[in-house]
Design a protein around this motif. Structure first.
Motif, PDB file in Angstrom:
ATOM      1  N   ARG A 122     -14.008 -45.423  41.221  1.00  0.00           N
ATOM      2  CA  ARG A 122     -13.984 -45.560  42.679  1.00  0.00           C
ATOM      3  C   ARG A 122     -15.069 -44.684  43.329  1.00  0.00           C
ATOM      4  O   ARG A 122     -15.574 -45.010  44.399  1.00  0.00           O
ATOM      5  CB  ARG A 122     -12.605 -45.181  43.230  1.00  0.00           C
ATOM      6  CG  ARG A 122     -11.531 -46.194  42.846  1.00  0.00           C
ATOM      7  CD  ARG A 122     -10.274 -46.053  43.692  1.00  0.00           C
ATOM      8  NE  ARG A 122      -9.261 -47.020  43.270  1.00  0.00           N
ATOM      9  CZ  ARG A 122      -8.155 -46.709  42.609  1.00  0.00           C
ATOM     10  NH1 ARG A 122      -7.894 -45.442  42.296  1.00  0.00           N
ATOM     11  NH2 ARG A 122      -7.298 -47.646  42.263  1.00  0.00           N
ATOM     12  N   ALA A 123     -15.400 -43.590  42.641  1.00  0.00           N
ATOM     13  CA  ALA A 123     -16.443 -42.713  43.181  1.00  0.00           C
ATOM     14  C   ALA A 123     -17.836 -43.302  42.942  1.00  0.00           C
ATOM     15  O   ALA A 123     -18.735 -43.169  43.780  1.00  0.00           O
ATOM     16  CB  ALA A 123     -16.336 -41.330  42.547  1.00  0.00           C
ATOM     17  N   LYS A 124     -18.022 -43.955  41.806  1.00  0.00           N
ATOM     18  CA  LYS A 124     -19.360 -44.375  41.399  1.00  0.00           C
ATOM     19  C   LYS A 124     -19.797 -45.740  41.919  1.00  0.00           C
ATOM     20  O   LYS A 124     -20.984 -45.992  42.089  1.00  0.00           O
ATOM     21  CB  LYS A 124     -19.457 -44.388  39.858  1.00  0.00           C
ATOM     22  CG  LYS A 124     -19.695 -43.008  39.260  1.00  0.00           C
ATOM     23  CD  LYS A 124     -20.032 -43.161  37.793  1.00  0.00           C
ATOM     24  CE  LYS A 124     -20.065 -41.824  37.071  1.00  0.00           C
ATOM     25  NZ  LYS A 124     -19.685 -41.977  35.651  1.00  0.00           N
ATOM     26  N   ARG A 125     -18.857 -46.632  42.106  1.00  0.00           N
ATOM     27  CA  ARG A 125     -19.225 -48.026  42.421  1.00  0.00           C
ATOM     28  C   ARG A 125     -19.750 -48.132  43.866  1.00  0.00           C
ATOM     29  O   ARG A 125     -19.597 -47.204  44.667  1.00  0.00           O
ATOM     30  CB  ARG A 125     -18.009 -48.942  42.222  1.00  0.00           C
ATOM     31  CG  ARG A 125     -16.934 -48.653  43.236  1.00  0.00           C
ATOM     32  CD  ARG A 125     -15.644 -49.426  42.998  1.00  0.00           C
ATOM     33  NE  ARG A 125     -14.690 -49.064  44.051  1.00  0.00           N
ATOM     34  CZ  ARG A 125     -13.464 -49.534  44.123  1.00  0.00           C
ATOM     35  NH1 ARG A 125     -13.007 -50.355  43.200  1.00  0.00           N
ATOM     36  NH2 ARG A 125     -12.674 -49.163  45.115  1.00  0.00           N
ATOM     37  N   ASP A 126     -20.288 -49.286  44.181  1.00  0.00           N
ATOM     38  CA  ASP A 126     -20.799 -49.551  45.529  1.00  0.00           C
ATOM     39  C   ASP A 126     -19.625 -49.989  46.407  1.00  0.00           C
ATOM     40  O   ASP A 126     -19.245 -51.162  46.433  1.00  0.00           O
ATOM     41  CB  ASP A 126     -21.871 -50.654  45.439  1.00  0.00           C
ATOM     42  CG  ASP A 126     -22.427 -51.032  46.810  1.00  0.00           C
ATOM     43  OD1 ASP A 126     -21.879 -50.531  47.832  1.00  0.00           O
ATOM     44  OD2 ASP A 126     -23.386 -51.823  46.853  1.00  0.00           O
ATOM     45  N   ASN A 127     -19.027 -49.017  47.102  1.00  0.00           N
ATOM     46  CA  ASN A 127     -17.798 -49.326  47.827  1.00  0.00           C
ATOM     47  C   ASN A 127     -18.001 -50.248  49.028  1.00  0.00           C
ATOM     48  O   ASN A 127     -17.071 -50.923  49.450  1.00  0.00           O
ATOM     49  CB  ASN A 127     -17.090 -48.032  48.249  1.00  0.00           C
ATOM     50  CG  ASN A 127     -16.305 -47.437  47.085  1.00  0.00           C
ATOM     51  OD1 ASN A 127     -15.458 -48.102  46.500  1.00  0.00           O
ATOM     52  ND2 ASN A 127     -16.612 -46.201  46.727  1.00  0.00           N
ATOM     53  N   ARG A 147     -10.462 -42.965  39.000  1.00  0.00           N
ATOM     54  CA  ARG A 147     -11.053 -42.045  40.003  1.00  0.00           C
ATOM     55  C   ARG A 147     -12.575 -42.071  39.904  1.00  0.00           C
ATOM     56  O   ARG A 147     -13.285 -42.175  40.894  1.00  0.00           O
ATOM     57  CB  ARG A 147     -10.542 -40.620  39.747  1.00  0.00           C
ATOM     58  CG  ARG A 147      -9.231 -40.302  40.446  1.00  0.00           C
ATOM     59  CD  ARG A 147      -8.974 -38.791  40.466  1.00  0.00           C
ATOM     60  NE  ARG A 147      -8.942 -38.198  39.126  1.00  0.00           N
ATOM     61  CZ  ARG A 147      -7.845 -38.177  38.354  1.00  0.00           C
ATOM     62  NH1 ARG A 147      -6.715 -38.725  38.767  1.00  0.00           N
ATOM     63  NH2 ARG A 147      -7.871 -37.626  37.153  1.00  0.00           N
ATOM     64  N   ASP A 148     -13.021 -42.021  38.661  1.00  0.00           N
ATOM     65  CA  ASP A 148     -14.442 -42.022  38.377  1.00  0.00           C
ATOM     66  C   ASP A 148     -15.102 -43.305  38.908  1.00  0.00           C
ATOM     67  O   ASP A 148     -16.125 -43.277  39.593  1.00  0.00           O
ATOM     68  CB  ASP A 148     -14.595 -41.943  36.848  1.00  0.00           C
ATOM     69  CG  ASP A 148     -15.968 -41.453  36.460  1.00  0.00           C
ATOM     70  OD1 ASP A 148     -16.478 -40.569  37.177  1.00  0.00           O
ATOM     71  OD2 ASP A 148     -16.526 -41.963  35.459  1.00  0.00           O
TER      72      ASP A 148
END
Lengths: 133, 553, 359
Positions: free
Chosen positions: B494-499, B491-492
């Protein structure tokens, strides 16, 4: 016509080691039982649903990955939700002795660890069916 | 000379037959661990059809019966490589550092089942499986932790990963990049052997055609960019674990090998460009002599295949290099200390058979994952063989044994007969699709089990010499919380990366998968962008579809 | 225990446990099943019963799995009866067809049941036909019966199914082995599966050639009845234009050189990838439409029932002869024939008299 013992043999979870499941399936057939084989990667939901449609007397599951404490009780829980209490549920695989009491408390009637002769499993099934033959 | 021997042998034999009336032998028939008949005595008479130079030769020379190097263990020992991995990347990283401190010379990474089947830890099917049989790897972030503080240019790393091998290899390359180590400095192996997954091990994802494409893409990519990497470890280990005989193990493994070479050649690769990076992985079972002979026979069969069928010229393409693991299926839950002895004999067979690397099983593996203490005994077993047994002082010490040479010939002959049958079906992929190979193995497995139950096959401590024993204690347990921890990490991430970058990378991968471009570069890019294993595998699932198990019982 | 879990009401409500347990009663010939089957009688006759049959290794289970998927996509409720042989030595069986269909296991609109032949040939036909009626009354729109082998098939699928799909594959050695003369007659639709393999086109050609020969020779084929019905009854029967154009012209291929003669469709599929499945399902449904529109469905079902009644009656007579007092009579008559006191035919007449008197 004579009553046949019907057994669902399933591999819950993701492990692909089905040597034991296949050997037991053959041994049960050779003992005169009808074996419904469902193959690898079965979810508890699939196992329970198949056991209902196939009206089996026994559900026999094999796990070698260590996921037994999660998956075996889940099958029991789903059976209970459907009010099914006359199916004998057994399990086998790499299962530490200390896990066995917990599995039995959850309703797994027999737990068979590596080295168990197939004859022992067959006898156990014949002697512990929950429905009349 | 052989006339004299023949005459004397007849005298001996008739004498024995007479004596048998009063002193019968223990059994009517004698056989190897794989149920092949064994004669009372082997003599030079059994050698008559053999030609030393043609069939045996010298170490490092065709047909490599005596070994693939010219000095073998006098030069250096095999790589002592213990398969390990469980729980989280942090926990496994600690175990690797422990093993390196104890004197292992290579790492061998075990992944958990969700990773092996390309599911993220938070996938519904991963429930209960995360971290159980190996380490859970969801993204490059986990891989960075797994190899933290381990110099990837100094150790060789073997990864037991098949269907998603391309993704894990890409992660390894990306971790090395971050350490400032170029891919040309990396040494190791990915298992990458999908055919035996269909046959025996079960961690497949895609159907054969797409899987074979992924494999040849890896061959092509590595021959250019990761030249010291073993791109496949063609595995008989699991075939044997599923219950095959020794000859079947050789036959089906080499039939798989033929299929891979065929696919790569058809894809336009030069056999001598990728041939030297093919490696093998065999089982070492209980029958000391039959197993040692099996390894010798396997080398001979492969050398002939590569030379005669594929026209390979590079000696490195012709020589079969292999890793060995002792047979997990022979370990008993009863009297687990006996397993130490079994493992020692099996390990000796592998050394006598000229293995390039070896994993010795721990005594408690029929019960759970091994503890540190039992892993140490397993490793010490290898060290005792290497430093104390004397088996390593000369090359191929069993050569010339009438019995062992005769076993070697028989296994070669039986394996070649199987390979001819499989050729007749159109090759290993077709034979697997038909269920032929699976059925042959199942029949052998069932016969094996029935022999144990009838007592014809004795398993010490299990069906003979039993004792009453208490429950084993001190087994390794994986914290059931690992699944939740991994899900939280995801979860962490997916929130932090450059989507946006992730989406673009996945789209590029999709395009490549639909076309014919090599899949490694877009996979590497997706990995660098911290796309998860599940996301990457799902893109390919969408295009390649999923394999359906073939079961014929 | 078994009895309490099932009842006509529960079966009609689609309760899977109740359906499953009633089928078990059918399998073991439990006499108490009859009351439930009789109560369900009024609710049957709606389902389209499809037989899928072919040699081992022809991919029937995978094909069935894909057909189930396609029918489910149309919102239809689907049941599958998968029949496998019992071991003649131990009486046990491994029922493995389900493996390929397990993705449907948790779909409440699908019911899959594996049946073993249990040695009795006639007995299984009865069990399959009773199980089909149970599923019909339970409200399944389509019932697929999958059986192995053709010709010496244990289940005479032809007597139970409305539509029979005969599956073949290339590369079974003798290319046409699955569809030898005499077996051709039982198909309504011919399907060459694994059509991506070498030799598929040849199998299609050979099947077509055999069908054409059968038609030109005027052989009594299963499909010819429908085609005759369309030609004769069709003129009077209310055939909807949709059925006429959509169904007939679709299913019937014409015999080369004889534009008025028709043979059934010969289709190709690759079940593994789903290729050709939509077309196959379309043909299966078109066949149903044609059967209904011509009124031939009723004729086919009537003749199937006549056959089943005849067999059931014969079974009753045989079991009546097994009763003690009858056994006595049969024994006496046999001895009399042996001793030349009476001839065989007089003995038969005497036995018939004895049977009719007591019934």
């Amino acid at each position: 016509m004579e009553r046949k013992i019907r057994v669902l043999v399933a591999k819950p979870g993701l492990d692909g080691h089905d040597r034991g499941a296949k050997v037991i399936a053959r041994a049960l057939r050779d003992a005169g039982m009808e074996v419904v084989y469902t193959g690898l990667r079965q979810t508890p939901e699939q196992i329970v649903s198949a056991s209902i449609q196939e009206d089996v007397d026994v559900i026999a599951m094999s796990i070698l990955s260590g996921a037994h404490n999660h998956l075996f009780p889940r099958v029991m829980q789903l059976l209970a939700e459907k009010s099914i209490d006359d199916v004998l549920v057994i399990g086998g695989g790499v299962i530490p002795d200390e896990d066995i009491p917990g599995l039995k408390a959850a309703g797994i009637a027999g737990v068979f660890t590596p080295g168990t002769p197939t004859t022992e499993t067959i006898e156990f099934i014949k002697n512990n069916l929950k429905r009349g033959i | 000379m052989s006339d004299n021997i023949g005459k004397s042998f007849e005298d001996y034999d008739s004498g024995v037959e007479k004596a048998l009336i009063r002193f019968p032998e223990r059994k009517k028939t004698f056989s190897t661990g794989s149920k092949a008949p064994v004669k009372r005595l082997y003599t030079p008479l059994d050698d008559s059809a053999r030609d030393y130079l043609r069939d045996i030769g010298f170490p490092g020379d065709y047909p490599y019966t005596r070994g693939v190097q010219n000095t073998m263990y006098r030069g250096r020992f095999w790589t002592m490589r213990q398969y390990a991995g469980f729980s989280t990347a942090e926990e496994s990283n600690k175990r690797y550092k422990f093993l390196l401190a104890q004197g292992t010379t290579g790492l061998s990474v075990a992944f958990d089942l969700p990773t092996q089947i390309g599911y993220d830890s938070d996938h519904a099917l991963s429930q209960g499986e995360v971290g159980k049989v190996g380490v859970a790897i969801d993204s490059l972030a986990d891989m960075e932790i797994l190899f933290d503080g381990i110099p990837l240019d100094k150790v060789s790393t073997s990864m037991t990963i098949n269907a998603p091998a391309a993704v894990l290899l890409a992660m390894y390359i990306a971790v090395a990049e971050k350490m400032g180590i170029g891919p040309d400095k990396l040494e190791g192996t990915i298992q990458n052997d999908i055919l035996k997954e269909y046959i025996a091990r079960g961690t497949y994802i895609y159907p054969p055609e797409s899987s074979m494409r992924l494999i040849t893409d890896i061959f092509a990519y590595c021959s250019r960019s990761v030249p010291n990497w073993n791109t496949i470890s063609i595995s008989g280990y699991h075939i044997r674990e599923a219950g095959s005989t020794a000859s079947q193990e050789v036959a089906f493994t080499i039939a798989d090998g033929i299929a891979y070479v065929d696919a790569a050649v058809k894809a336009g690769l030069d056999v001598d460009a990728f041939g030297p990076r093919l490696s093998f992985f065999f089982n070492s079972h209980n029958d000391l002599f039959e197993e040692a002979a099996k390894f010798r026979a396997a080398r001979r069969v492969w050398a002939k295949v590569m030379k005669e069928r594929f026209g390979a010229k590079n000696p490195k393409s012709l020589s079969l290099r292999f890793h060995t693991q002792t047979a997990g299926s022979t370990l008993t839950a009863q009297q687990p200390d006996n397993n130490i002895v079994r493992v020692a004999i099996q390990a000796l067979a592998a050394v006598l058979g000229g293995t390039q690397s070896l994993h010795t099983n721990s005594k408690d593996e029929a019960l759970a994952l091994p503890t540190e203490a039992s892993v140490r005994i397993a490793l010490r077993t290898q060290q005792v063989i290497a430093y104390e047994s004397g088996a390593t002082e000369t090359i191929d010490p069993l050569a010339g044994s009438y019995y062992v040479e005769s076993l070697t010939d028989r296994i070669q002959k039986e394996a070649e007969a199987y390979i001819a049958t499989i050729d007749g079906m159109g090759g290993a992929v077709k034979a697997i699709e038909r269920g032929y190979i699976q059925q042959e193995i199942q029949d052998a497995a069932y016969a094996y089990q029935m022999d144990i139950e009838s007592g014809e096959r004795v398993v010490v401590g299990m069906n003979k010499f039993q004792i009453k024993e208490g429950s084993p204690t001190g087994l390794l347990r994986v914290d059931p919380k690992v699944g939740e921890q991994q899900s939280a990490k995801l979860r962490d991430l997916r929130a932090k990366r450059d989507n946006v970058r992730v989406e673009a990378a996945l789209k590029a991968l999709r395009n490549a998968a639909e076309g014919t471009d090599n899949l490694m570069p877009p996979i590497l890019e997706a990995v660098r962008a911290y796309a998860t294993l599940g996301e990457i595998c799902d893109v390919m699932r969408g295009i390649f579809g999923e394999y359906q198990q073939k079961v014929i019982l | 225990m078994d009895g309490s879990a099932t009842s006509p009401e529960l079966v009609r409500s689609g309760d899977q446990l109740a359906i499953a347990r009633l089928i078990s009663m059918v399998e073991r010939e439990d006499p108490s099943r009859l009351a439930i089957l009789k109560a369900l009688h009024a609710f049957g006759g709606r389902a389209h019963v499809v037989g899928i049959t072919g040699p081992p290794g022809s991919g029937k289970s995978t094909l069935t799995d894909k057909i189930v998927g396609a029918l489910r996509a149309q919102g239809r409720l689907v049941a599958v009866l998968a029949v496998d042989p019992s071991s003649p030595f131990t009486g046990g069986a491994i029922l493995g067809d389900r493996i390929r269909m397990q993705r449907h296991a948790t779909d409440p609109g699908v019911f899959i049941r594996s049946l073993a032949t249990r040695g009795h040939l006639g007995g299984l036909s009865r069990a399959v036909s009773e199980a089909t009626r149970v599923l019909d009354a339970a409200g399944y729109d389509d019932i697929i019966i999958e059986t192995v082998g053709v010709g010496q098939s244990e289940v005479d699928i032809v007597r139970i199914a409305d539509t029979v799909v005969l599956v073949s594959v290339p590369g079974l050695g003798d290319d046409i082995q699955a569809i030898k003369a005499g077996v051709m007659e039982i198909g309504d639709i011919f399907c060459v599966n694994k059509a991506d393999k070498d030799g598929a086109e040849r199998v299609v050609r050979e099947i077509r050639a055999m069908l054409e020969t059968a038609v030109l020779n005027g052989a009594a084929t299963r499909f010819s009845g429908l085609y005759v019905a369309r030609a004769t009854l069709g003129a009077h029967a209310p055939i909807s234009p949709a059925a006429d154009q959509g169904a007939f012209h679709h299913i019937a291929a014409q015999v080369s050189g004889h534009p008025n003669l028709e043979i059934p469709p010969v289709l190709t599929t690759v079940a593994e990838t789903g290729q050709g499945i939509d077309d196959l399902v379309k043909h299966i449904k078109a066949h149903e439409t044609a059967l209904t529109a011509t009124g031939y469905l009723r004729m086919r079902r009537e003749s199937n029932l006549a056959w089943e009644l005849g067999h059931a009656a014969a079974e009753r007579v045989l079991s009546a002869l097994e009763r003690d007092e009858r056994k006595e009579t049969v024994g006496e008559l046999s001895r009399a024939v042996l001793d030349k006191k009476i001839d065989f035919y007089d003995a038969l007449d005497a036995l018939e008299d004895a049977l009719t008197r007591s019934h």
